[in-house]
Design an enzyme around this catalytic site. Structure first.
Site, short mmCIF file in Angstrom:
data_model
loop_
_atom_site.label_atom_id
_atom_site.label_comp_id
_atom_site.label_asym_id
_atom_site.label_seq_id
_atom_site.Cartn_x
_atom_site.Cartn_y
_atom_site.Cartn_z
N GLU A 1 45.32 33.69 29.75
CA GLU A 1 45.77 34.67 30.69
C GLU A 1 44.61 35.26 31.27
OE1 GLU A 1 48.74 37.56 29.39
OE2 GLU A 1 48.79 38.67 31.36
N ASP B 1 50.80 39.47 34.21
CA ASP B 1 51.95 40.18 34.63
C ASP B 1 51.79 41.15 35.61
OD1 ASP B 1 50.54 41.86 32.76
OD2 ASP B 1 52.00 43.11 32.42
N HIS C 1 47.40 31.72 32.83
CA HIS C 1 48.80 32.50 32.68
C HIS C 1 48.53 33.69 33.76
CE1 HIS C 1 52.44 33.82 30.85
NE2 HIS C 1 51.73 35.26 31.06
N ASP D 1 44.28 25.08 28.08
CA ASP D 1 44.38 25.45 29.31
C ASP D 1 45.89 25.13 29.91
OD1 ASP D 1 44.15 25.91 32.15
OD2 ASP D 1 43.00 24.09 32.38
#
Ligand code: 9MR
Length: 587
Positions: free
Chosen positions: A564, A192, A513, A555
């Site tokens: 992530e 993020d 991610h 994955d």
């Protein structure tokens, strides 16, 4: 004809079952690659242990074949079987530590198949060590990444962060709600785009620890970043990028530190410059303020020779933060409670911690090491308790590592403290090692199902650091050997057969991610990142191939709970690889 046909069908069946895959025609051998042979997919140091693990019920001979000369250079027999209580798999090991010649090899089970190719050479992890730190460059906020430094992953600047709003939860008389502040730079936390002080804390402490433990090695490390031409070690310039952001997270009026800089909700899967939602600084907290104090105190030592003025500012910032914490000793970050009171509700990572004892100890340790001021030792516990592995919510041993590392210059420590710390550390790492030889993958990592938490690969890396610290104290080779064993785990000697680092190894994550990697799926994922790893919590509800703790990994980009990437995972990984290179790569 019929026989050939049947063999063909059998092989197609095995490929279908994912048991084997075919290697490129360029290689001489015609044996299929066996996924059931698990090893460090990069390779081994000439003078160190060399162990592969085979998922095999039967005892067999094995060969090591030099792929260039196409010649068998070592023969051995698989060990007796091993298993762990939480997995149905049994394994056997192939130990070829006595093979010390350099080259490119495969491990072969005669007539059945062979491993991926691997190398034996000095500096076998050197490029990996650089990439593990360069990964932080790719996470830089508020700057474009030009092709000259970022290559395939060049991108536009995102998040100038010079128009950040003070969230209602963070309002103060001097900075009421809606005040615009500027807090640019820093690293994106993970997949993020937010910036969190608590998680930056452990990341910075770990990376500065790498510098403090191996300054000579770090000075020679070229990361090919925009600052590479100056006289400052590249690692320190990379750390500085995040340090400058952290400094802006302190309210200059009172010394308190905002818990995070974030959007209200996670952004979509777009490139940084396309993620333009309003950003806020949210709630000051004692955990963030103490972590900040620890980082700034350590930075004041580490940067003294390179950026002396900044180093002075860092120490002032650390002392101010400490004073705020003394006045506000237990302001916890509780996002749910906060969201009942303030608008907009904040839904991003909480890094909420309910026990601050360890943050106090870390900050006190770093401030004491940097100032020698006894006031920081006043509340030091007589009983240091058991060793506990560092994580974002448990930073006590970051402080203790610092005390151990600077012990020769700390005259006023309580008597016997260093002896207690070292025996507590060594007791733990001795136990780690004793059990490793009984364990399926011959690693310290994964002896207990409890190792498989969210970000389990960072558990492997942090255990590796504990082993390196033990090695630095004792110079006993077994500690280094098992630290390398945990790196072998990360690079493929594990229950899924993945090398968990993007861009490194034959079977590595292709779909982490990670927003910049997801937003440009036509490119390979940005390389040098350690993914979180097996996590039976499976909080993302993706479709996992297994529920077994050490196999709970998938994955897929949806898997934020196992696939992530995050700065607090790459930091211990970067420490581990580079420490190993500093100690073993030179041989
Ligand atoms: O690493 C964090 C893990 O320990 C927590 O259990 C989890 C849920 O709160 O959050 C992890 O951290 C994530 C953070 O909240 C937001 N950025 C991505 C981090 C890695 O997944």
């Amino acid at each position: 004809m019929i026989q050939q046909h049947t063999i063909c069908q059998l092989l197609i069946g095995l490929v279908f079952l994912g048991l084997i895959s075919f290697q490129s025609a360029a290689q001489k051998s015609t044996l299929p690659i066996l996924e059931s042979i698990r090893l460090n997919q990069l390779g081994f140091y000439p003078e160190q242990s060399k162990i592969a693990v085979v998922l095999s019920a039967e005892s067999r001979p094995f060969f090591i074949r030099d792929t260039k000369a196409n010649r068998v250079v070592f023969e051995g027999e698989l060990s007796e079987t091993r298993s762990v209580s939480f997995s149905p798999k049994t394994t056997r090991w192939a130990n070829f530590s006595d093979l010390k010649e350099s080259g490119t090899f495969v491990l072969e089970l005669p007539g059945i198949g062979e491993s991926y190719t691997f190398e034996i050479k000095s500096q076998v992890h050197r490029a990996l060590g650089q990439a593990a730190i360069k990964a932080f460059y790719y996470q830089r906020v508020s700057t474009d990444l030009p092709e000259e430094y970022a290559g395939l992953w060049a991108r536009a600047a995102g998040h100038p962060d010079n128009q950040v709003l003070v969230h209602a939860s963070a309002a103060s008389p001097e900075r009421p709600e809606g005040t615009i502040i500027s807090a640019p730079l820093g690293w994106y936390d993970a997949g993020d785009y937010n910036k969190y002080i608590v998680n930056s804390g452990i990341t910075m402490g770990t990376l500065m620890g790498l510098y403090e433990d191996f300054p000579g090695y770090v000075k020679n490390l070229n990361l090919d970043i925009p600052e590479s031409q100056n006289q400052v070690p590249d690692l320190l310039d990379e750390i500085r990028w995040n340090l400058l952001w952290m400094m802006d997270m302190q309210d200059p009026h009172d010394g308190g530190v905002y818990h995070k800089l974030t959007t209200a909700n996670f952004e979509g899967m777009v490139m940084p410059h396309e993620a333009t939602s309003q950003r806020y600084v949210v709630a000051k907290s004692t955990a963030a303020t103490l972590d900040f104090a620890a980082v700034m105190a350590q930075a004041s030592r580490v940067f003294k020779d390179y950026y002396p003025d900044m180093a002075i500012s860092c120490l002032k910032a650390a002392e101010m933060a400490w004073q705020w914490a003394v006045k506000h000793p237990n302001v916890l970050y509780n996002q749910n409670e906060m969201n009942k009171m303030y608008f907009p509700a904040i839904q991003t990572g909480a890094y909420g911690d309910r026990n601050l004892e360890d943050e106090w100890l870390w900050a006190a340790s770093e401030l004491y090491v940097s100032t020698h001021n006894l006031k920081y030792l006043q509340n030091f516990p007589g009983d240091i308790g058991e060793f506990s592995l560092p994580s974002w919510g448990n930073v006590k041993w970051l402080g203790y590592y610092s005390l151990i590392r600077h012990r020769d210059h700390l005259n006023s420590l309580p008597e016997g403290l260093i002896a207690k710390l070292t025996s507590s550390l060594l007791e733990t790492t001795e136990t780690y090692i004793k059990s490793a030889s009984q364990h399926s993958y011959h690693t310290v990592m994964g002896q207990s199902a409890r190792d498989f938490v969210w970000g389990s690969n960072s558990v492997a890396a942090n255990q590796g650091i504990a082993l390196i610290q033990s090695y630095l104290l004792t110079e006993e080779d077994k500690f280094l050997k098992h630290a390398i064993g945990n790196l072998d785990y990360i690079l493929g000697r594990n229950a899924t057969g993945f090398s968990y680092v993007t861009g490194f190894g034959h079977k590595s994550p292709k779909n982490p991610h990670h927003r910049p990697s997801e937003a440009e799926p036509e490119k390979l994922p940005v390389h040098g990142f350690l993914v979180g790893g097996p996590n039976p919590g499976q909080q993302d509800k993706c479709d996992y191939p297994s529920d077994v703790p050490d196999e709970s990994y998938v994955d897929l980009t949806c898997s934020y709970a196992s696939n992530e990437i995050a700065i607090n995972w790459n930091a211990p990984f970067a420490y581990l690889v580079n420490a190993i290179e500093a100690l073993e790569g030179v041989k």
